[in-house]
Design a protein around this motif. Structure first.
Motif, mmCIF file in Angstrom:
data_model
loop_
_atom_site.group_PDB
_atom_site.id
_atom_site.type_symbol
_atom_site.label_atom_id
_atom_site.label_comp_id
_atom_site.label_asym_id
_atom_site.label_seq_id
_atom_site.Cartn_x
_atom_site.Cartn_y
_atom_site.Cartn_z
ATOM 1 N N ALA A 112 48.244 -28.574 31.018
ATOM 2 C CA ALA A 112 48.355 -27.663 29.881
ATOM 3 C C ALA A 112 48.591 -26.234 30.371
ATOM 4 C CB ALA A 112 47.091 -27.729 29.031
ATOM 5 N N PRO A 113 49.403 -25.451 29.654
ATOM 6 C CA PRO A 113 49.713 -24.081 30.111
ATOM 7 C C PRO A 113 48.479 -23.210 30.320
ATOM 8 C CG PRO A 113 51.208 -24.744 28.354
ATOM 9 C CD PRO A 113 50.169 -25.816 28.448
ATOM 10 N N ILE A 114 47.434 -23.429 29.536
ATOM 11 C CA ILE A 114 46.263 -22.571 29.641
ATOM 12 C C ILE A 114 45.607 -22.661 31.024
ATOM 13 C CG2 ILE A 114 44.654 -24.311 28.770
ATOM 14 C CD1 ILE A 114 43.147 -22.077 27.380
ATOM 15 N N HIS A 115 45.800 -23.793 31.695
ATOM 16 C CA HIS A 115 45.176 -23.986 32.998
ATOM 17 C C HIS A 115 45.982 -23.378 34.144
ATOM 18 C CE1 HIS A 115 42.328 -26.497 31.006
ATOM 19 N NE2 HIS A 115 43.182 -27.472 30.756
ATOM 20 N N HIS A 116 47.122 -22.764 33.838
ATOM 21 C CA HIS A 116 47.989 -22.270 34.912
ATOM 22 C C HIS A 116 48.344 -20.801 34.753
ATOM 23 C CE1 HIS A 116 48.597 -26.349 36.448
ATOM 24 N NE2 HIS A 116 48.674 -26.733 35.191
ATOM 25 N N HIS A 117 47.604 -20.063 33.935
ATOM 26 C CA HIS A 117 47.910 -18.643 33.750
ATOM 27 C C HIS A 117 46.651 -17.815 34.001
ATOM 28 C CE1 HIS A 117 52.030 -19.291 32.349
ATOM 29 N NE2 HIS A 117 51.561 -20.354 31.687
ATOM 30 N N VAL A 118 45.962 -17.427 32.958
ATOM 31 C CA VAL A 118 44.823 -16.530 33.140
ATOM 32 C C VAL A 118 43.531 -17.270 33.482
ATOM 33 C CG1 VAL A 118 45.775 -14.778 31.622
ATOM 34 C CG2 VAL A 118 44.325 -16.579 30.661
ATOM 35 N N GLU A 119 43.450 -18.554 33.141
ATOM 36 C CA GLU A 119 42.191 -19.266 33.362
ATOM 37 C C GLU A 119 41.758 -19.268 34.830
ATOM 38 O OE1 GLU A 119 40.271 -23.728 33.005
ATOM 39 O OE2 GLU A 119 42.022 -23.231 31.800
ATOM 40 N N PRO A 120 42.640 -19.565 35.798
ATOM 41 C CA PRO A 120 42.184 -19.529 37.193
ATOM 42 C C PRO A 120 41.636 -18.164 37.597
ATOM 43 C CG PRO A 120 44.276 -20.677 37.014
ATOM 44 C CD PRO A 120 44.022 -20.046 35.685
ATOM 45 N N GLU A 121 42.289 -17.109 37.107
ATOM 46 C CA GLU A 121 41.808 -15.759 37.442
ATOM 47 C C GLU A 121 40.433 -15.512 36.844
ATOM 48 O OE1 GLU A 121 43.020 -11.080 36.664
ATOM 49 O OE2 GLU A 121 44.450 -12.686 36.227
ATOM 50 N N TYR A 122 40.224 -15.959 35.604
ATOM 51 C CA TYR A 122 38.922 -15.787 34.971
ATOM 52 C C TYR A 122 37.832 -16.547 35.713
ATOM 53 C CZ TYR A 122 41.153 -13.664 30.872
ATOM 54 O OH TYR A 122 41.836 -12.844 30.015
ATOM 55 N N LEU A 123 38.123 -17.789 36.064
ATOM 56 C CA LEU A 123 37.112 -18.620 36.722
ATOM 57 C C LEU A 123 36.740 -18.072 38.093
ATOM 58 C CD1 LEU A 123 38.385 -22.201 35.783
ATOM 59 C CD2 LEU A 123 36.474 -20.946 34.791
ATOM 60 N N GLU A 124 37.726 -17.602 38.832
ATOM 61 C CA GLU A 124 37.441 -17.063 40.153
ATOM 62 C C GLU A 124 36.834 -15.663 40.073
ATOM 63 O OE1 GLU A 124 41.089 -17.202 42.265
ATOM 64 O OE2 GLU A 124 41.283 -19.399 42.162
ATOM 65 N N GLY A 125 37.340 -14.852 39.158
ATOM 66 C CA GLY A 125 36.879 -13.473 39.077
ATOM 67 C C GLY A 125 35.497 -13.319 38.475
ATOM 68 N N ALA A 126 35.064 -14.273 37.639
ATOM 69 C CA ALA A 126 33.739 -14.164 37.029
ATOM 70 C C ALA A 126 32.649 -14.091 38.088
ATOM 71 C CB ALA A 126 33.488 -15.339 36.088
ATOM 72 N N ALA A 127 32.834 -14.814 39.178
ATOM 73 C CA ALA A 127 31.831 -14.815 40.247
ATOM 74 C C ALA A 127 32.068 -13.720 41.272
ATOM 75 C CB ALA A 127 31.812 -16.175 40.929
ATOM 76 N N SER A 128 33.330 -13.476 41.635
ATOM 77 C CA SER A 128 33.611 -12.527 42.710
ATOM 78 C C SER A 128 33.743 -11.089 42.234
ATOM 79 C CB SER A 128 34.901 -12.940 43.425
ATOM 80 O OG SER A 128 35.994 -12.957 42.511
ATOM 81 N N ASP A 129 34.298 -10.882 41.036
ATOM 82 C CA ASP A 129 34.528 -9.527 40.532
ATOM 83 C C ASP A 129 33.495 -9.090 39.502
ATOM 84 O OD1 ASP A 129 36.792 -9.543 42.121
ATOM 85 O OD2 ASP A 129 38.082 -10.254 40.482
ATOM 86 N N ILE A 130 33.163 -9.968 38.572
ATOM 87 C CA ILE A 130 32.258 -9.606 37.479
ATOM 88 C C ILE A 130 30.810 -9.848 37.870
ATOM 89 C CG2 ILE A 130 31.837 -9.890 35.007
ATOM 90 C CD1 ILE A 130 34.607 -8.877 35.717
ATOM 91 N N HIS A 131 30.551 -10.790 38.768
ATOM 92 C CA HIS A 131 29.195 -11.130 39.217
ATOM 93 C C HIS A 131 28.324 -11.610 38.059
ATOM 94 C CE1 HIS A 131 30.277 -9.197 42.985
ATOM 95 N NE2 HIS A 131 30.607 -8.103 42.316
ATOM 96 N N VAL A 132 28.909 -12.432 37.193
ATOM 97 C CA VAL A 132 28.207 -12.992 36.048
ATOM 98 C C VAL A 132 28.375 -14.506 36.077
ATOM 99 C CG1 VAL A 132 28.170 -13.174 33.531
ATOM 100 C CG2 VAL A 132 28.389 -10.939 34.605
ATOM 101 N N ALA A 133 27.280 -15.234 35.923
ATOM 102 C CA ALA A 133 27.329 -16.698 36.017
ATOM 103 C C ALA A 133 28.056 -17.328 34.841
ATOM 104 C CB ALA A 133 25.909 -17.259 36.126
#
Length: 346
Positions: A112-133
């Motif tokens: 699905a397109p949603i899994h190949h655009h912003v979602e990977p960035e959100y999933l990776e950045g939530a832990a490394s950039d935002i520091h929120v579980a």
């Protein structure tokens, strides 16, 4: 799979029963059950935050407000003759929606397109950039902080609009409290003076089981709301859900006992002020980041490692305050309605 199918069948059956019921009290109770079934479906689909919101709003605050509305009208729906045009509109709209979903990707499809655009960035950045579980909190309060600020502004605008539409009742209620009226609980069942808060609907305060149960539950409801507010960055929840739960506890107490009992603790004027305070706290957090040299709602300006965490806590607190105050103030506005202002159900 069979669990999802069972819940879906129950949702359809409950919806059909609600549409055919003439007893508005039973219909209000079934709408709460409908929301709980939907929350169960969302949970199975791994949309826990959506399930939490559905349970808090649909089964919680909505059911409580329906009960409050029933206190100002009859509990039986007036029978009407069958009309084909509304049914035709509903059928055509439902058919168009079903046709529109025919070319959507299958649920859980990894292509699905949603899994190949912003979602990977959100999933990776939530832990490394935002520091929120909680990834959902990271998306709503940080990545899409502008959108959430817009939603809080919509809540504020809705509260102002309802208070303007019910200006006579809202103004009368405020004057009533400034006069310091302190009527004891369980007084006359007659209608209140125009513009004054009415006595508890349906005389539910005369039911000892309800009185005792509510007194035991209210502290836990309010405490749970505070937990949801403080824990939203680690698990399901956040300001919106916490505000709804907190307001539902206060409104439930007012329904069982007396709106004035709630207003002595949470006056309507205070609720009005807190609606604006919540929005200003959210927007003020963004202004603070600008003054620190960053972009609007760029929480990194608050600190290298914990800036995002502090910023999210601040804006979520603003959301919780605004939502809770809005719900309570709207309850006061409707409680202040005089019976002649209420239209009988059609």
């Amino acid at each position: 799979m069979w669990v999802e199918l069972l819940l879906l069948v129950l949702v359809v059956l409950v919806a059909v029963v609600i549409a055919r019921l003439g007893d508005l009290f039973a219909a209000a109770m079934l709408t709460g059950i409908f929301s709980l079934l939907c929350a169960g479906l969302y949970t199975i689909m791994d949309a826990v935050d959506v399930a939490f919101t559905e349970a808090a709003v649909g089964a919680g605050i909505t059911t409580v407000l329906f009960l409050g509305a029933l206190g100002m009208t009859s509990t039986a729906e007036r029978q009407q003759r069958f009309r084909w045009r509304p049914l035709l509109v509903v059928v055509l709209t439902g058919g168009a929606l079903m046709w529109g979903t025919s070319d959507m990707p299958a649920f859980g499809d990894p292509a699905a397109p949603i899994h190949h655009h912003v979602e990977p960035e959100y999933l990776e950045g939530a832990a490394s950039d935002i520091h929120v579980a909680n990834v959902v909190t990271a998306v709503l309060a940080s990545y899409r902080g502008y959108d959430t600020l817009g939603e809080v502004t919509v809540v504020f605008t809705a509260a102002v609009g309802v208070m303007l539409l019910l200006g006579r009742a809202a103004g009368g209620a405020a004057r009533h409290w400034r006069r310091g009226a302190d009527r004891s609980l369980g007084v006359s069942e007659g209608a209140a003076e125009p513009g004054e808060l009415r006595d508890a609907p349906m005389l539910m305060r005369e039911k000892p089981v309800l009185r005792v149960s509510v007194r035991l539950l209210i502290p836990f409801i309010l405490l749970f709301a505070l937990y949801v507010q403080a824990h939203g960055d680690f698990g399901p929840g956040g300001g919106f859900q916490a505000g709804v739960i907190f307001a539902a506890g206060l409104i439930l107490f007012g329904l069982i006992f007396d709106p004035q009992a709630v207003a002595r603790v949470f006056p309507p004027a205070v609720a009005e002020t807190l609606i604006a305070v919540g929005v200003l706290l959210y927007g003020g957090t963004g202004v603070a980041t600008l003054l620190l040299g960053g972009k609007f709602l760029d929480y990194d300006e608050f600190g290298l490692a914990s800036g995002q965490h502090y910023g999210i806590l601040a804006v979520e607190l603003g959301v919780g305050i605004a939502v809770a105050a809005t719900m309570v103030r709207l309850y006061f506005a409707f409680s202040a309605l005089h019976p002649e202002d209420v239209v009988e159900p059609q």
